[in-house]
Design an enzyme around this catalytic site. Structure first.
Site, PDB file in Angstrom:
ATOM      1  N   PHE A 228       3.300  -4.112  -6.729  1.00  0.00           N
ATOM      2  CA  PHE A 228       4.661  -3.542  -6.765  1.00  0.00           C
ATOM      3  C   PHE A 228       5.133  -3.501  -8.226  1.00  0.00           C
ATOM      4  O   PHE A 228       6.180  -4.033  -8.578  1.00  0.00           O
ATOM      5  CB  PHE A 228       5.654  -4.367  -5.924  1.00  0.00           C
ATOM      6  N   ASP A 250       1.215   0.240  -7.382  1.00  0.00           N
ATOM      7  CA  ASP A 250       2.487   0.658  -6.798  1.00  0.00           C
ATOM      8  C   ASP A 250       2.198   1.881  -5.936  1.00  0.00           C
ATOM      9  O   ASP A 250       1.320   2.684  -6.271  1.00  0.00           O
ATOM     10  CB  ASP A 250       3.498   1.013  -7.902  1.00  0.00           C
ATOM     11  N   SER A 251       2.942   2.018  -4.845  1.00  0.00           N
ATOM     12  CA  SER A 251       2.679   3.170  -3.969  1.00  0.00           C
ATOM     13  C   SER A 251       3.211   4.460  -4.579  1.00  0.00           C
ATOM     14  O   SER A 251       2.828   5.549  -4.160  1.00  0.00           O
ATOM     15  CB  SER A 251       3.304   2.940  -2.590  1.00  0.00           C
ATOM     16  N   ALA A 277      -2.279   3.942  -7.791  1.00  0.00           N
ATOM     17  CA  ALA A 277      -1.202   4.375  -6.899  1.00  0.00           C
ATOM     18  C   ALA A 277      -1.666   4.170  -5.466  1.00  0.00           C
ATOM     19  O   ALA A 277      -2.354   5.023  -4.897  1.00  0.00           O
ATOM     20  CB  ALA A 277      -0.867   5.846  -7.157  1.00  0.00           C
ATOM     21  N   ASP A 298       6.053  -8.667  -6.097  1.00  0.00           N
ATOM     22  CA  ASP A 298       7.493  -8.445  -6.298  1.00  0.00           C
ATOM     23  C   ASP A 298       7.930  -7.210  -5.511  1.00  0.00           C
ATOM     24  O   ASP A 298       8.255  -6.172  -6.082  1.00  0.00           O
ATOM     25  CB  ASP A 298       7.788  -8.279  -7.803  1.00  0.00           C
ATOM     26  N   CYS A 338      13.789 -10.140  -3.358  1.00  0.00           N
ATOM     27  CA  CYS A 338      15.078  -9.728  -3.919  1.00  0.00           C
ATOM     28  C   CYS A 338      16.056  -9.332  -2.820  1.00  0.00           C
ATOM     29  O   CYS A 338      17.072  -8.695  -3.083  1.00  0.00           O
ATOM     30  CB  CYS A 338      14.901  -8.597  -4.933  1.00  0.00           C
TER      31      CYS A 338
HETATM   32  N1  SAH Z   1       8.026  -5.731 -10.306  1.00  0.00           N
HETATM   33  C1  SAH Z   1       8.789  -4.587 -10.743  1.00  0.00           C
HETATM   34  C2  SAH Z   1       9.875  -4.178  -9.766  1.00  0.00           C
HETATM   35  C3  SAH Z   1       9.390  -3.885  -8.377  1.00  0.00           C
HETATM   36  S1  SAH Z   1      10.422  -2.796  -7.496  1.00  0.00           S
HETATM   37  C4  SAH Z   1       9.336  -4.844 -12.139  1.00  0.00           C
HETATM   38  O1  SAH Z   1       9.137  -5.936 -12.688  1.00  0.00           O
HETATM   39  O2  SAH Z   1       9.961  -3.966 -12.685  1.00  0.00           O
HETATM   40  C5  SAH Z   1       9.493  -2.485  -6.073  1.00  0.00           C
HETATM   41  C6  SAH Z   1       8.387  -1.467  -6.220  1.00  0.00           C
HETATM   42  O3  SAH Z   1       7.607  -1.499  -5.032  1.00  0.00           O
HETATM   43  C7  SAH Z   1       8.820  -0.015  -6.378  1.00  0.00           C
HETATM   44  O4  SAH Z   1       8.317   0.499  -7.574  1.00  0.00           O
HETATM   45  C8  SAH Z   1       8.209   0.713  -5.172  1.00  0.00           C
HETATM   46  O5  SAH Z   1       7.682   2.000  -5.508  1.00  0.00           O
HETATM   47  C9  SAH Z   1       7.082  -0.210  -4.783  1.00  0.00           C
HETATM   48  N2  SAH Z   1       6.659  -0.163  -3.377  1.00  0.00           N
HETATM   49  C10 SAH Z   1       7.436  -0.072  -2.274  1.00  0.00           C
HETATM   50  N3  SAH Z   1       6.681  -0.141  -1.155  1.00  0.00           N
HETATM   51  C11 SAH Z   1       5.395  -0.301  -1.562  1.00  0.00           C
HETATM   52  C12 SAH Z   1       4.141  -0.449  -0.880  1.00  0.00           C
HETATM   53  N4  SAH Z   1       4.077  -0.480   0.446  1.00  0.00           N
HETATM   54  N5  SAH Z   1       3.024  -0.606  -1.628  1.00  0.00           N
HETATM   55  C13 SAH Z   1       3.084  -0.604  -2.980  1.00  0.00           C
HETATM   56  N6  SAH Z   1       4.228  -0.461  -3.662  1.00  0.00           N
HETATM   57  C14 SAH Z   1       5.371  -0.316  -2.972  1.00  0.00           C
END
Ligand code: SAH
Length: 394
Positions: A228, A250-251, A277, A298, A338
């Site tokens: 994430f 990240d997705s 991705a 996260d 969060c």
């Molecule tokens: N760790 C980051 C903030 C994370 S925000 C930092 O330090 O800035 C959460 C992220 O999770 C987003 O970018 C969103 O695109 C991603 N996300 C949401 N669902 C997801 C999934 N199922 N698999 C991977 N990423 C995902």
């Protein structure tokens, strides 16, 4: 200026006398007939004593209190609140040549419910969460430019997704003052692009600054998985900390491209980093055991409201269970929630269940929280939202 009047039911002034900043709609006995979304209101107890002034909104939280006396909500009010917020950030040592990204206003935590302002170099990105703050946006933007030291040159207003949809305010994301200049900000000496135009929230998650710094200390020689990753914050700290390799997942393809740009900005042509991705759950299922010995989880808020709590806890347990199952022996897991609706104890319990499922020996090394530029108003415990655990997995 006279404000619209709200009179509370008997006894409903009690939480306000303890400075809790919300008036729920059920607490109101009478309101001016002409009252409208976003109006400035004076709130009175049932027997006519003034409690303070605030912003009115149609919804469960009907008033967000801005004062607990008769102070007017005008330019001088915003200037003083913003100046006080800035003093706190100065005291925190966040305004340095190697750090110009921080949160200046954190809603209730800075006694400005409904308002969020993040600073990225000379640009303030402002988000209104209440109609009242939307109507006050010009006063607030002017007050920002009058802050000492010429801190703010541009004010970008970004409330299309934060204002209540039903209020029909049709806000437009745009500069209120100034215009686009550089989108590069610095956090603890590391550079990053901030996409406030299209990115999530204000464009960057400033709330992980201190936790990223802690991660840097654990990164030496490790194989890091930043799950994430969004704009890659944890990844470039891990690289500076001497990680052997860093994989960011990240997705969102857009997030992956931002991560690649940010890594490139700090570590050009560094072969240690690769970004994917992909869906987090799929990635964790498919990856080899022991491939990583430092994992960051996260995820976005799994529970935006209390009603989603049960499912959110299941989500945290499942996600963490996958990490416990696969992390190499002697690995370190940074895991976060969060979700404001999930409290510290509930999160810890979800992670505990996941650990038990893996049957591994797990130690808690650190218990993490939101940083001091996301302060919690002592009268508003609901302001606590970010929770994290750093775990050593044998
Ligand atoms: N760790 C980051 C903030 C994370 S925000 C930092 O330090 O800035 C959460 C992220 O999770 C987003 O970018 C969103 O695109 C991603 N996300 C949401 N669902 C997801 C999934 N199922 N698999 C991977 N990423 C995902």
């Amino acid at each position: 200026m006279t404000y619209k009047t709200i009179i509370l039911k008997r006894g409903k002034e009690e939480s306000l006398q303890r400075f809790h900043p919300w008036v729920f709609s059920g607490a109101i006995a009478r309101a001016d007939e002409s009252i409208e979304e976003g109006d400035l209101v004076s709130v009175y107890s049932h027997d006519g004593c003034l409690i303070g002034n605030g912003h009115y909104q149609i919804g469960s939280i009907a008033v967000r209190m801005l004062t607990f006396d008769d102070t007017a909500i005008d330019a001088a009010f915003y200037e003083l609140r913003l100046t006080n917020a800035l003093r706190v950030r100065e005291a925190l040592g966040l305004m340095r040549s190697d750090n110009n990204a921080f949160r200046l206003v954190h809603g209730e935590g800075d006694f400005l419910p409904g308002l969020v302002i993040d600073i990225y170099a000379g640009t303030a990105v402002m988000q209104a969460h209440s109609p009242g703050m939307h109507f006050g946006r010009d006063l607030i933007a002017q007050a920002l430019t009058r802050l000492p030291g010429g801190l703010v040159k541009n004010v970008y207003y970004k409330s299309e997704t934060t204002l209540p949809y039903k209020a029909h305010l049709d806000p437009v994301n745009d500069y209120i003052i100034g215009s686009y200049d550089s989108d590069v900000a610095i956090e603890n000496g590391l550079k990053f692009h901030v996409d406030w135009l299209k990115g999530q929230k204000t464009g960057f998650f400033v709330d992980q600054r201190e936790n990223r710094r802690l991660l840097e200390h654990y990164a030496q020689g490790r194989k890091v998985l930043n799950m994430f990753c969004y704009t890659g914050g944890f990844s470039f700290y891990a690289m500076r900390g001497g990680a052997q390799l860093v994989h960011s997942v990240d997705s969102s393809a857009k997030a992956i491209s931002l991560t690649n740009d940010n890594v490139e900005l700090n570590f050009p042509d560094d072969p240690r980093h690769e970004a994917f991705a992909e869906d987090a759950f799929k990635f964790l299922d498919n990856m080899a055991s022991d491939a990583y010995d430092l994992i960051i989880l996260d995820p976005p808020a799994f529970a935006k409201h209390k009603s989603a709590l049960r499912n959110a806890l299941v989500g945290y347990r499942k996600l963490n269970a996958k990490a416990f199952e696969k992390i190499a022996p002697g690995g370190i897991l940074f895991t976060f929630s969060c979700s404001q609706a999930v409290n510290r104890e509930q999160f810890r319990l979800a992670v505990f269940s996941a650990a038990a499922q893996s049957r591994r020996r797990v130690r808690i090394l650190h218990q993490l929280a939101q940083p001091a530029d996301h302060p919690i108003n002592i009268y508003h415990p609901e302001g606590e939202y970010l929770k994290g655990l750093v775990l050593y997995v044998e």
